[in-house]
Scaffold this active site. Structure first.
Site, PDB file in Angstrom:
ATOM      1  N   TYR A  56       0.843  -1.201   0.000  1.00 23.08           N
ATOM      2  CA  TYR A  56       0.000   0.000   0.000  1.00 23.08           C
ATOM      3  C   TYR A  56       0.875   1.246   0.000  1.00 23.08           C
ATOM      4  O   TYR A  56       1.830   1.334   0.767  1.00 23.08           O
ATOM      5  CB  TYR A  56      -0.921   0.014   1.238  1.00 23.08           C
ATOM      6  CG  TYR A  56      -2.376  -0.099   0.846  1.00 23.08           C
ATOM      7  CD1 TYR A  56      -2.995   0.940   0.165  1.00 23.08           C
ATOM      8  CD2 TYR A  56      -3.103  -1.252   1.111  1.00 23.08           C
ATOM      9  CE1 TYR A  56      -4.311   0.826  -0.235  1.00 23.08           C
ATOM     10  CE2 TYR A  56      -4.424  -1.367   0.717  1.00 23.08           C
ATOM     11  CZ  TYR A  56      -5.029  -0.322   0.042  1.00 23.08           C
ATOM     12  OH  TYR A  56      -6.319  -0.426  -0.354  1.00 23.08           O
ATOM     13  N   GLU A  58      -0.371   4.896  -0.462  1.00 20.05           N
ATOM     14  CA  GLU A  58      -1.106   6.154  -0.685  1.00 20.05           C
ATOM     15  C   GLU A  58      -0.157   7.346  -0.569  1.00 20.05           C
ATOM     16  O   GLU A  58       0.662   7.415   0.342  1.00 20.05           O
ATOM     17  CB  GLU A  58      -2.263   6.272   0.317  1.00 20.05           C
ATOM     18  CG  GLU A  58      -3.387   5.312  -0.041  1.00 20.05           C
ATOM     19  CD  GLU A  58      -4.591   5.419   0.860  1.00 20.05           C
ATOM     20  OE1 GLU A  58      -4.655   6.332   1.690  1.00 20.05           O
ATOM     21  OE2 GLU A  58      -5.479   4.559   0.721  1.00 20.05           O
ATOM     22  N   ASP A 202      -7.102  12.826 -25.209  1.00 23.61           N
ATOM     23  CA  ASP A 202      -7.153  11.438 -24.727  1.00 23.61           C
ATOM     24  C   ASP A 202      -6.542  10.572 -25.819  1.00 23.61           C
ATOM     25  O   ASP A 202      -7.158  10.339 -26.862  1.00 23.61           O
ATOM     26  CB  ASP A 202      -8.622  11.059 -24.469  1.00 23.61           C
ATOM     27  CG  ASP A 202      -8.769   9.627 -23.975  1.00 23.61           C
ATOM     28  OD1 ASP A 202      -7.823   8.827 -24.149  1.00 23.61           O
ATOM     29  OD2 ASP A 202      -9.848   9.300 -23.427  1.00 23.61           O
ATOM     30  N   THR A 228      -4.722   5.278 -21.610  1.00 26.16           N
ATOM     31  CA  THR A 228      -4.522   3.959 -21.030  1.00 26.16           C
ATOM     32  C   THR A 228      -3.097   3.548 -21.372  1.00 26.16           C
ATOM     33  O   THR A 228      -2.405   4.212 -22.144  1.00 26.16           O
ATOM     34  CB  THR A 228      -5.508   2.924 -21.613  1.00 26.16           C
ATOM     35  OG1 THR A 228      -5.467   3.005 -23.041  1.00 26.16           O
ATOM     36  CG2 THR A 228      -6.922   3.173 -21.134  1.00 26.16           C
ATOM     37  N   LYS A 231      -2.914  -0.360 -24.751  1.00 23.39           N
ATOM     38  CA  LYS A 231      -3.355  -0.514 -26.146  1.00 23.39           C
ATOM     39  C   LYS A 231      -2.100  -0.508 -27.034  1.00 23.39           C
ATOM     40  O   LYS A 231      -1.302  -1.416 -26.912  1.00 23.39           O
ATOM     41  CB  LYS A 231      -4.374   0.577 -26.484  1.00 23.39           C
ATOM     42  CG  LYS A 231      -5.648   0.440 -25.612  1.00 23.39           C
ATOM     43  CD  LYS A 231      -6.733   1.416 -26.010  1.00 23.39           C
ATOM     44  CE  LYS A 231      -8.013   1.167 -25.236  1.00 23.39           C
ATOM     45  NZ  LYS A 231      -8.178   2.045 -24.072  1.00 23.39           N
ATOM     46  N   ARG A 237      -2.545  -3.290 -18.006  1.00 23.61           N
ATOM     47  CA  ARG A 237      -3.792  -2.531 -17.886  1.00 23.61           C
ATOM     48  C   ARG A 237      -3.528  -1.368 -16.946  1.00 23.61           C
ATOM     49  O   ARG A 237      -3.011  -1.563 -15.844  1.00 23.61           O
ATOM     50  CB  ARG A 237      -4.909  -3.411 -17.285  1.00 23.61           C
ATOM     51  CG  ARG A 237      -5.316  -4.586 -18.128  1.00 23.61           C
ATOM     52  CD  ARG A 237      -5.771  -4.178 -19.497  1.00 23.61           C
ATOM     53  NE  ARG A 237      -7.103  -3.656 -19.470  1.00 23.61           N
ATOM     54  CZ  ARG A 237      -8.145  -4.208 -20.113  1.00 23.61           C
ATOM     55  NH1 ARG A 237      -7.974  -5.313 -20.826  1.00 23.61           N
ATOM     56  NH2 ARG A 237      -9.332  -3.672 -20.062  1.00 23.61           N
TER      57      ARG A 237
END
Ligand code: DSN
Length: 420
Positions: A56, A58, A202, A228, A231, A237
């Protein structure tokens, strides 16, 4: 999947292990033409499947809310530095979980609920998160949508300018999911400046092409660039946001704590690996071949009587209107899937049919190019698509083509797939 991982999964959960093995074989033995998919390298997947999934973090490097960050900080800094170097950006935020959260963070950074925003409509080739009605972005904001010209299928920049002057959006989005041609980012930047809008490009679909220099980059002219990472960029991902120095703190605050909690560190590391891969000369060759393959596939389809939206392709993507062939997109895409050629049915601009049963199919060459296929294979694929489109319910024909597809796939192994 690596052998040791496979054995561990098999011992713990044979049911999921068997399904993943089936999916690996499906990916190995079929021609992947889904424009938003690719094959991540074994190195990218090794980072994705690493112990980083246990952490974790953050916060941001040097300012975390949990201890034990000495290696995580270095990993995130590497990802940030590689992204800014590759794209020539002032700043990169590599924490968005995917493209939609990246876009939501941009709204949060610059807009209040009810503000006017502007993007390309989904049926014209835009993305859900550019203000389409069923998306949170169309519900929480006053979304104004531009489309494409009916006669050319191309963006009409005069129409975009007129609409922007009339509606005065706070955000202006360029980019989308079914745009087969070069986007004139400078024209969008000029329009945004004219109406005091924040210009967001985008580049989810084309980020690999932009990184390699085979599509013009919006980075010099856009306030913010979202993408993203899986692609044409061929990473894990995930999502990322590039922006000008002046927007850095608004974007960082919007991603965390505004929208997300802990970043997915395994995804960040895998992105860093993908960005290193994308900075190599071999990736430039790869991206150039994507475009050559897309043009070759488009040309071969046109020669077989297929009608393409805009009449061709400048990038990795082809949008085909099947109306003249008398076969709906869903019927063809289902039949092609049986033949081992996997793509998606897609609306075409001004489609009289419903989105769940539209007139077109969308094709992309990112994944087949990763398998080393070239122009000759694109011609063969167009021939198979043509044969299936003529008789989509001919099971003998489909079975014969599926065998030929498998042979072609065996000659072009998919990166990152080790299943035997
Ligand atoms: N669903 C993605 C695509 O296929 O283009 C975009 O989010």
């Amino acid at each position: 999947m690596q052998e040791t991982q496979r054995q561990a999964l098999q011992a713990t959960d044979p049911e999921i292990a068997a399904l993943i093995a089936d999916e690996e074989r499906r990916q190995r033995d079929s021609i992947r033409l889904i424009a938003s998919e690719n094959y991540a390298s074994a190195a990218v997947m090794a980072a994705t499947g690493s112990v980083l999934t246990n952490k974790y973090s953050e916060g941001y490097p040097g300012r975390r809310y949990y201890e034990g960050q000495r290696y995580i900080d270095k990993i995130e800094e590497l990802a940030i530095n590689r992204a800014t170097a590759l794209f020539g950006a002032d700043h990169a935020n590599v924490q968005p979980y995917s493209g939609s959260p990246a876009n939501l963070a941009v709204y949060l950074a610059f807009c209040q609920p009810g503000d006017t925003i502007m993007g390309m409509s989904l049926p014209a080739g835009g993305h859900l998160t550019h203000g389409w009605g069923v998306s949170i972005t169309g519900k929480y904001f006053r979304a104004v949508q531009y489309g494409v010209r009916r006669d050319t299928g191309l963006i009409d920049y005069d129409e975009v300018r007129d609409l922007a002057r009339k509606e005065r959006p706070k955000l202006l989005f360029a980019g989308g999911t079914a745009i087969p041609r070069i986007i004139d980012f400078q024209a969008f930047a000029d329009i945004a400046r004219d109406v005091d809008a924040v210009f967001v490009a985008d580049i989810a679909h084309i980020s690999g092409l932009v990184a390699a220099g085979v599509h013009p980059s919006p980075v010099p002219v856009a306030d913010v660039v979202t993408s993203t990472t899986h692609k044409t960029l061929r990473g894990p991902r995930g999502g990322m946001i590039l922006c000008k120095e002046g927007h850095k703190s608004a974007i960082n605050r919007a991603v965390f704590p505004g929208l997300q909690g802990g970043p997915h560190d395994h995804q960040t590391a895998a992105l860093a690996v993908a960005l290193a891969e994308a900075s190599r000369d071999s990736f430039k060759d790869y991206a150039a071949q994507i475009v050559k393959n897309s043009r070759a596939l488009a040309q071969a389809m046109i020669e077989r009587g297929f009608e393409l939206v805009t009449g061709g392709s400048d990038n990795h993507l082809i949008l085909c209107d099947l109306t003249n062939k008398g076969v709906p997109g869903k019927v063809l895409s289902r039949a092609l899937d049986q033949a081992g050629i996997v793509l998606n049915y897609n609306s075409v601009p001004f489609d009289p049919r419903k989105p769940f049963d539209p007139s077109g199919v969308r094709l992309g060459t990112g994944a087949v190019t990763s398998r080393g296929m070239r122009e000759a294979e694109m011609k063969q694929i167009a021939e198979w698509i043509d044969q299936v489109s003529q008789k989509p319910d001919d099971e003998d024909r489909i079975t014969r083509i599926a065998g030929q597809v498998k042979e072609l796939c065996e000659a072009h192994p998919a990166p990152g797939i080790l299943v035997s």
